[in-house]
Design a protein around this motif. Structure first.
Motif, mmCIF file in Angstrom:
data_model
loop_
_atom_site.group_PDB
_atom_site.id
_atom_site.type_symbol
_atom_site.label_atom_id
_atom_site.label_comp_id
_atom_site.label_asym_id
_atom_site.label_seq_id
_atom_site.Cartn_x
_atom_site.Cartn_y
_atom_site.Cartn_z
ATOM 1 N N ARG A 276 2.092 -21.339 -5.673
ATOM 2 C CA ARG A 276 1.061 -20.503 -6.309
ATOM 3 C C ARG A 276 1.392 -19.025 -6.127
ATOM 4 N NH1 ARG A 276 -5.546 -20.242 -5.065
ATOM 5 N NH2 ARG A 276 -5.795 -18.108 -5.912
ATOM 6 N N TYR A 277 1.947 -18.664 -4.980
ATOM 7 C CA TYR A 277 2.213 -17.265 -4.672
ATOM 8 C C TYR A 277 3.720 -16.999 -4.623
ATOM 9 C CZ TYR A 277 -2.664 -17.275 -3.110
ATOM 10 O OH TYR A 277 -4.044 -17.416 -3.046
ATOM 11 N N VAL A 278 4.091 -15.847 -5.164
ATOM 12 C CA VAL A 278 5.482 -15.388 -5.092
ATOM 13 C C VAL A 278 5.498 -13.980 -4.509
ATOM 14 C CG1 VAL A 278 7.618 -14.920 -6.339
ATOM 15 C CG2 VAL A 278 6.077 -16.696 -7.155
ATOM 16 N N LYS A 279 6.221 -13.826 -3.406
ATOM 17 C CA LYS A 279 6.364 -12.503 -2.800
ATOM 18 C C LYS A 279 7.771 -11.984 -3.069
ATOM 19 C CE LYS A 279 5.875 -9.911 1.532
ATOM 20 N NZ LYS A 279 5.541 -9.986 2.986
ATOM 21 N N VAL A 280 7.865 -10.757 -3.582
ATOM 22 C CA VAL A 280 9.158 -10.137 -3.900
ATOM 23 C C VAL A 280 9.287 -8.856 -3.072
ATOM 24 C CG1 VAL A 280 10.617 -9.155 -5.706
ATOM 25 C CG2 VAL A 280 9.073 -11.055 -6.250
ATOM 26 N N GLU A 281 10.380 -8.765 -2.296
ATOM 27 C CA GLU A 281 10.667 -7.588 -1.491
ATOM 28 C C GLU A 281 11.899 -6.883 -2.056
ATOM 29 O OE1 GLU A 281 10.107 -8.409 2.946
ATOM 30 O OE2 GLU A 281 10.231 -10.434 2.087
ATOM 31 N N LEU A 282 11.754 -5.588 -2.346
ATOM 32 C CA LEU A 282 12.797 -4.784 -2.984
ATOM 33 C C LEU A 282 13.334 -3.778 -1.964
ATOM 34 C CD1 LEU A 282 10.804 -4.105 -6.286
ATOM 35 C CD2 LEU A 282 12.364 -5.997 -5.810
ATOM 36 N N ALA A 283 14.660 -3.735 -1.804
ATOM 37 C CA ALA A 283 15.226 -2.879 -0.758
ATOM 38 C C ALA A 283 16.464 -2.127 -1.254
ATOM 39 C CB ALA A 283 15.588 -3.726 0.467
ATOM 40 N N PRO B 293 0.807 -1.236 0.000
ATOM 41 C CA PRO B 293 0.000 0.000 0.000
ATOM 42 C C PRO B 293 0.832 1.274 0.000
ATOM 43 C CG PRO B 293 -0.841 -1.586 1.607
ATOM 44 C CD PRO B 293 0.472 -2.112 1.124
ATOM 45 N N SER B 294 2.080 1.186 0.457
ATOM 46 C CA SER B 294 2.902 2.399 0.496
ATOM 47 C C SER B 294 3.479 2.755 -0.873
ATOM 48 C CB SER B 294 4.043 2.225 1.503
ATOM 49 O OG SER B 294 4.950 1.221 1.060
ATOM 50 N N ALA B 295 3.376 1.834 -1.858
ATOM 51 C CA ALA B 295 3.894 2.099 -3.202
ATOM 52 C C ALA B 295 2.822 2.763 -4.046
ATOM 53 C CB ALA B 295 4.358 0.808 -3.844
ATOM 54 N N ARG B 296 3.251 3.433 -5.090
ATOM 55 C CA ARG B 296 2.323 4.142 -5.975
ATOM 56 C C ARG B 296 2.139 3.359 -7.266
ATOM 57 N NH1 ARG B 296 3.490 10.502 -6.167
ATOM 58 N NH2 ARG B 296 1.382 10.347 -7.046
ATOM 59 N N TYR C 210 6.042 2.330 -8.212
ATOM 60 C CA TYR C 210 7.304 2.862 -7.707
ATOM 61 C C TYR C 210 7.149 3.415 -6.300
ATOM 62 C CZ TYR C 210 5.145 7.308 -9.009
ATOM 63 O OH TYR C 210 4.274 8.367 -9.121
ATOM 64 N N LYS C 211 8.317 3.721 -5.707
ATOM 65 C CA LYS C 211 8.356 4.333 -4.386
ATOM 66 C C LYS C 211 9.767 4.870 -4.174
ATOM 67 C CE LYS C 211 7.676 3.355 0.550
ATOM 68 N NZ LYS C 211 7.448 2.300 1.567
ATOM 69 N N THR C 212 9.888 5.895 -3.347
ATOM 70 C CA THR C 212 11.206 6.430 -3.005
ATOM 71 C C THR C 212 11.780 5.689 -1.806
ATOM 72 O OG1 THR C 212 10.197 8.121 -1.624
ATOM 73 C CG2 THR C 212 10.704 8.729 -3.906
ATOM 74 N N GLY C 213 11.450 4.434 -1.692
ATOM 75 C CA GLY C 213 11.944 3.601 -0.604
ATOM 76 C C GLY C 213 11.625 2.142 -0.902
ATOM 77 N N ASP C 214 11.739 1.288 0.094
ATOM 78 C CA ASP C 214 11.516 -0.150 -0.075
ATOM 79 C C ASP C 214 10.012 -0.431 -0.211
ATOM 80 O OD1 ASP C 214 14.186 -0.034 0.532
ATOM 81 O OD2 ASP C 214 14.012 -1.041 2.481
ATOM 82 N N PHE C 215 9.704 -1.470 -0.984
ATOM 83 C CA PHE C 215 8.322 -1.943 -1.040
ATOM 84 C C PHE C 215 8.287 -3.391 -1.504
ATOM 85 C CE2 PHE C 215 8.884 -0.244 -5.343
ATOM 86 C CZ PHE C 215 8.190 -1.136 -6.157
ATOM 87 N N TRP C 216 7.072 -4.000 -1.494
ATOM 88 C CA TRP C 216 6.914 -5.405 -1.868
ATOM 89 C C TRP C 216 5.701 -5.574 -2.772
ATOM 90 C CZ3 TRP C 216 2.119 -7.050 -0.520
ATOM 91 C CH2 TRP C 216 1.489 -6.429 0.565
ATOM 92 N N GLY D 252 16.797 7.764 -7.204
ATOM 93 C CA GLY D 252 15.724 8.314 -6.378
ATOM 94 C C GLY D 252 14.558 7.375 -6.128
ATOM 95 N N TYR D 253 14.430 6.311 -6.948
ATOM 96 C CA TYR D 253 13.269 5.438 -6.843
ATOM 97 C C TYR D 253 13.658 3.968 -6.952
ATOM 98 C CZ TYR D 253 10.705 9.710 -8.096
ATOM 99 O OH TYR D 253 10.196 10.991 -8.139
ATOM 100 N N ILE D 254 12.778 3.130 -6.418
ATOM 101 C CA ILE D 254 12.695 1.744 -6.869
ATOM 102 C C ILE D 254 11.445 1.710 -7.726
ATOM 103 C CG2 ILE D 254 12.369 -0.668 -6.230
ATOM 104 C CD1 ILE D 254 13.836 -0.099 -3.626
ATOM 105 N N ASP D 255 11.599 1.350 -8.999
ATOM 106 C CA ASP D 255 10.531 1.556 -9.984
ATOM 107 C C ASP D 255 10.447 0.320 -10.887
ATOM 108 O OD1 ASP D 255 8.705 2.591 -11.777
ATOM 109 O OD2 ASP D 255 9.653 4.570 -11.849
ATOM 110 N N VAL D 256 9.344 -0.448 -10.767
ATOM 111 C CA VAL D 256 9.206 -1.729 -11.462
ATOM 112 C C VAL D 256 8.162 -1.612 -12.566
ATOM 113 C CG1 VAL D 256 8.733 -4.196 -11.185
ATOM 114 C CG2 VAL D 256 9.778 -2.910 -9.312
ATOM 115 N N THR D 257 8.454 -2.233 -13.727
ATOM 116 C CA THR D 257 7.500 -2.199 -14.840
ATOM 117 C C THR D 257 6.903 -3.564 -15.169
ATOM 118 O OG1 THR D 257 9.234 -2.527 -16.508
ATOM 119 C CG2 THR D 257 8.712 -0.248 -15.908
#
Length: 475
Positions: free
Chosen positions: A450-457, A355-358, A377-383, A462-467
């Motif tokens: 079935r589920y894969v959780k990915v945590e980016l740190a 929820p903290s990511a945009r 994306y986010k200017t910090g860590d997210f999952w 300036g960003y962590i930004d996934v496409t």
């Protein structure tokens, strides 16, 4: 001239007496200068005449020559060194052939210069001299001679593996007017090093390697073994076979039998400079004594043995260092997709986003990835969590990152966890990742999930930004 001794002496004495007696006669004082000149002239004439010497002959000094050697900067001796090259041949660091010039002062008479070769430890047939005698006409100043090592070939010294000194030069003896009788010497001195051959290790990717072993559920899950290929080498060839022994430190004695070296006997043949490929390997048993993360440093040291006494070990390069880390991780980072990977169809899948990511999580499975695709994306860590809706077999995972300010907005660390039911999760591990527009992760063992959780740190910019995210299975 001795016959005129009394005459000269009488003239001198008579002139002086006449002069002295006339000093009382005022009329004779006018002749003062005349009488004094006669007295002095008579004395000088007497003193300058001995035997048959010619009066007023130029007095020549004793003639001591100077010596010039080509390339020796004015010295009468030139020093050279001879070293063994990697092919076992000798190389001089300058020419042994030199021209020697003896510089004399001009003489009133002819002078004869006789040249003799100076030679220490060089075969006579390998030496040439341009002249053995030179006649210098009166008034001449220089006498030159060239002493040559034929073809500058110093190979005759190569079979002598001991250190040795060689000399090549000329001795000049001179006969002439007022020339010193001692011979004059000038030479080149060659110091040859002793032959030695150093044995050392050359690994396929340097002399150190890092092995990361993934530990999961009591076993090491890496499919590849701990193994390294290298060669033993000599910096110069030798006359006898060289046998090499390996010793490993950093492990308990109980694990030494887990080491395998292929071939079992390591030999560098006589005349050769390297061995065949050697493979050192060890089982994972030493990593299974505990269930904790561990780090080991294993050092494999090589020692050479030969009947040729010139062989020794290069103590700075005769070892390999292996750093082995046991980590709780079931996957590793790879720089590109593995050849046999097949991307799973993402139709019907969904993504839950931190929820903290945009952004919208389903953007990550819309097929519009790349460095300019739709993003979250986010200017910090997210999952984020990918739900594949049914159980799948996963052997690889891929992620695309957005381009911000000219660089990839990728994270420095990635943690992956998996689940069957979204309640019980298995952490597959964390890996450090470089700044890149794509990251790929290969699982050591296939995962039925079935589920894969990915945590980016941790950010590179300036960003962590996934496409986009991709899940792969092996073909």
């Amino acid at each position: 001239m001795k016959a005129h001794y009394k005459l000269f002496l009488s003239l001198a004495i008579g002139s002086f007496v006449t002069f002295a007696g006339c000093l009382k006669n005022k009329n004779m004082k006018a002749h003062y200068k005349l009488f004094l000149s006669l007295a002095i002239g008579s004395f000088v004439t007497f003193a300058g005449c001995q035997d048959d010497e010619v009066v007023d002959l130029v007095k020549y000094p004793v003639n001591q020559p100077a010596i010039t050697i080509d390339g020796a900067e004015g010295a009468s001796k030139a020093m050279l060194t001879a070293v063994y090259k990697s092919d076992g041949t000798l190389e001089l660091d300058g020419p042994a052939t030199r021209t020697y010039t003896f510089h004399f002062a001009a003489s009133p008479e002819d002078a004869t210069v006789t040249f003799d070769i100076i030679n220490t430890n060089i075969p006579k047939e390998n030496i040439e001299i341009s002249a053995t005698k030179v006649v210098l006409p009166a008034g001449s100043t220089d006498a030159s001679v060239t002493v040559a090592l034929k073809d500058e070939d110093f190979s005759f010294a190569a079979p002598n593996y001991d250190a040795a000194t060689y000399e090549l030069g000329v001795k000049a003896s001179v006969e002439g007017y007022k020339i010193g009788t001692e011979p004059i010497e000038s030479k080149v001195v060659i110091e040859k090093e002793a032959y030695s051959a150093s044995c050392y290790v050359v690994g396929e990717n340097g002399n150190s390697a890092t092995f990361e072993r993934a530990f999961s559920q009591g076993t090491i899950v890496n499919p590849d073994p701990i193994s390294y290929t290298f060669k033993m080498k000599l910096d110069k060839p030798v006359r006898k076979d060289v046998k090499v022994k390996l010793a490993t430190t950093g492990l308990g004695e109980q694990f030494m039998n887990d080491i395998t070296v292929t071939p079992a006997e390591i030999i560098i043949p006589a005349g050769e400079r390297e061995s065949a490929d050697i493979t050192w390997s060890i089982t994972d048993d030493f990593l299974l004594t505990t269930a904790d993360p561990e780090t080991y440093t294993l050092v494999v040291t090589a020692s050479a043995e030969s009947e040729d006494p010139v062989v020794g070990d290069n103590k700075e390069e005769n070892f390999l260092t292996f750093n082995v880390s046991k980590v709780f991780r079931n996957f590793g980072y790879v720089s590109d997709k593995v050849a046999n990977w097949i991307e799973l169809d993402k139709t019907g899948w969904s993504v839950e986003l931190d929820p903290s990511a945009r952004g919208n999580g389903n953007t990550l499975i819309d097929g519009k990835g790349g460095s300019n695709g739709n993003d979250v994306y986010k200017t910090g860590d997210f999952w984020f969590v990918v739900d594949m809706k049914s159980e799948k077999t996963m052997t690889g995972l891929g992620i695309d990152y957005y381009k911000n300010s000219g660089s990839a907005s990728s994270p420095k660390k990635v943690t992956i966890s998996t689940s069957i039911d979204n309640e019980t999760w298995v952490t597959q591990g964390t890996v450090d990742t470089p700044q890149a527009y794509n990251h790929y992760f290969q699982f050591f063992t296939p995962q039925n999930i079935r589920y894969v959780k990915v945590e980016l740190a941790e950010r590179y910019n300036g960003y962590i930004d996934v496409t986009e995210v991709y899940v792969y299975n092996a073909q």
